[in-house]
Design a protein around this motif. Structure first.
Motif, PDB file in Angstrom:
ATOM      1  N   ASP A  87       5.250   6.891   8.402  1.00 22.76           N
ATOM      2  CA  ASP A  87       4.542   6.009   7.469  1.00 22.76           C
ATOM      3  C   ASP A  87       4.596   4.542   7.890  1.00 22.76           C
ATOM      4  O   ASP A  87       3.850   3.718   7.364  1.00 22.76           O
ATOM      5  CB  ASP A  87       5.136   6.151   6.061  1.00 22.76           C
ATOM      6  CG  ASP A  87       4.952   7.554   5.506  1.00 22.76           C
ATOM      7  OD1 ASP A  87       3.880   8.144   5.726  1.00 22.76           O
ATOM      8  OD2 ASP A  87       5.903   8.060   4.871  1.00 22.76           O
TER       9      ASP A  87
ATOM     10  N   GLY B 151       0.818  -1.212   0.000  1.00 26.08           N
ATOM     11  CA  GLY B 151       0.000   0.000   0.000  1.00 26.08           C
ATOM     12  C   GLY B 151       0.840   1.245   0.000  1.00 26.08           C
ATOM     13  O   GLY B 151       1.610   1.476  -0.920  1.00 26.08           O
ATOM     14  N   ARG B 152       0.713   1.997   1.092  1.00 23.47           N
ATOM     15  CA  ARG B 152       1.333   3.326   1.090  1.00 23.47           C
ATOM     16  C   ARG B 152       2.864   3.272   1.062  1.00 23.47           C
ATOM     17  O   ARG B 152       3.470   2.411   1.694  1.00 23.47           O
ATOM     18  CB  ARG B 152       0.856   4.131   2.311  1.00 23.47           C
ATOM     19  CG  ARG B 152       1.242   3.529   3.652  1.00 23.47           C
ATOM     20  CD  ARG B 152       0.843   4.476   4.792  1.00 23.47           C
ATOM     21  NE  ARG B 152       1.329   3.974   6.070  1.00 23.47           N
ATOM     22  CZ  ARG B 152       0.540   3.511   7.035  1.00 23.47           C
ATOM     23  NH1 ARG B 152      -0.766   3.448   6.848  1.00 23.47           N
ATOM     24  NH2 ARG B 152       1.056   3.108   8.178  1.00 23.47           N
TER      25      ARG B 152
ATOM     26  N   THR C 214       4.963  -1.653  -3.779  1.00 19.32           N
ATOM     27  CA  THR C 214       5.563  -0.380  -3.376  1.00 19.32           C
ATOM     28  C   THR C 214       6.930  -0.668  -2.769  1.00 19.32           C
ATOM     29  O   THR C 214       7.034  -1.416  -1.784  1.00 19.32           O
ATOM     30  CB  THR C 214       4.680   0.349  -2.340  1.00 19.32           C
ATOM     31  OG1 THR C 214       3.372   0.529  -2.898  1.00 19.32           O
ATOM     32  CG2 THR C 214       5.267   1.713  -1.994  1.00 19.32           C
TER      33      THR C 214
END
Length: 302
Positions: A142, A134-135, A205
């Motif tokens: 984070d 995801g991010r 990612t």
């Protein structure tokens, strides 16, 4: 006479096509040029002579001339030799290798000599980084609450706990299934492993956290090395230094090639705020500094 020539055998666990083995072969070419071919070098790759621990023992006893191993593998001889496992010792891996060419490298070499091993050079096996489903991870914030698989390694576990992640210890074989089931949000490893294990479709990612620089040592047996005539000793050191520089060039080229492949494979890639990470892991360095004795004083985090 004795010690004025002879076959040199180098054992490695890496594949014949790896930058490590290519550099060991380069060592052989350079040593031949510097000594008039009196020390023919044979490289035995792909763990044909056993695992790292077995080959280190062979080098210590003299049945094998040289081997390459992870610096961390030497910590069983002296725990201070685990110092390079600490996170963010340097913001830039290039600065770490510069230090290994100076006082830090000399300090490590002095300690390992007690185990009848001589350090001839330092190889770069890349960096460990975070990948998620995801991010992107730009800063420690984070990572907060992120369920991250981390190997059973005390310093890595402490590092990611300090960074706010929820550390999940899993066997390597469990990473893929856990990403598929959604029981973890990501993991950390080097780029080649990420690609080889096929994690990209499951966690697309890739964040260049570079939280650990993986350093290898090229080792020779102390008795073999000290028995060499002085001029040949100098030639071995010179050939090894040149080989180490060559290995780091090959690794950089291979990393660039693999990184280009990430974009082609639709993986989102980002850099991070290394200074923020360095500040956030300070408690980890303070917690473990006692294990590394005088070596810690040679580091910028001291």
């Amino acid at each position: 006479g004795a010690g004025t020539g002879g076959r040199v055998r180098i054992g490695d666990t890496a594949a014949a096509t790896s930058p490590q083995v290519a550099a060991e072969r380069r060592f052989g070419t350079r040593l031949a040029a510097l000594t008039g071919g009196r020390y023919p070098v044979q490289v035995v790759p792909a763990a044909a002579l056993g695992d790292h621990h077995r080959m280190i023992e062979q080098v210590r006893t003299g049945s094998l001339t040289m081997t390459r191993t992870l610096c961390g593998n030497l910590a069983r001889f002296d725990q201070r030799l685990g110092v390079l496992a600490l996170p963010y010792l340097y913001q830039d891996p290039a600065d770490l290798f510069a230090a290994l060419g100076g006082a830090l490298g000399a300090g490590i070499a002095r300690i390992i000599e007690a185990a009848d091993l001589v350090v001839l050079g330092y190889f770069d096996s890349g960096t460990r980084n975070v990948f998620t489903n995801g991010r992107p991870v730009h800063s420690p914030d984070d990572l907060r609450g992120l369920r991250l698989r981390v190997p059973q390694d005390v310093i890595l576990t402490d590092t990611f706990t300090a960074l706010g992640a929820k550390v999940v210890p899993l066997a390597t074989t469990e990473i893929g299934p856990a990403l598929r089931r959604g029981t973890i949000d990501g993991a950390e490893n080097d780029l080649a492993s990420y690609l080889d294990h096929g994690y990209a479709p499951l966690a697309a990612t890739w964040s260049w956290t570079r939280h650990r620089v993986v350093v290898d040592v090229l080792l020779a047996g102390r008795r073999w090395f000290t028995d060499l005539p002085g001029r040949d000793r100098d030639a071995v050191v010179q050939a090894a230094q040149e080989a180490a520089g060559y290995q780091r060039q090959l690794l950089a080229a291979r990393t660039a090639e693999l990184t280009a492949g990430l974009a082609a494979g639709n993986v989102l890639v980002n850099d991070v705020d290394a200074a923020a990470f360095q500040r956030a892991v300070r408690p980890v360095i303070d917690k473990h500094r006692g294990e590394f004795g005088d070596l810690i004083r040679l580091l910028p985090v001291a």
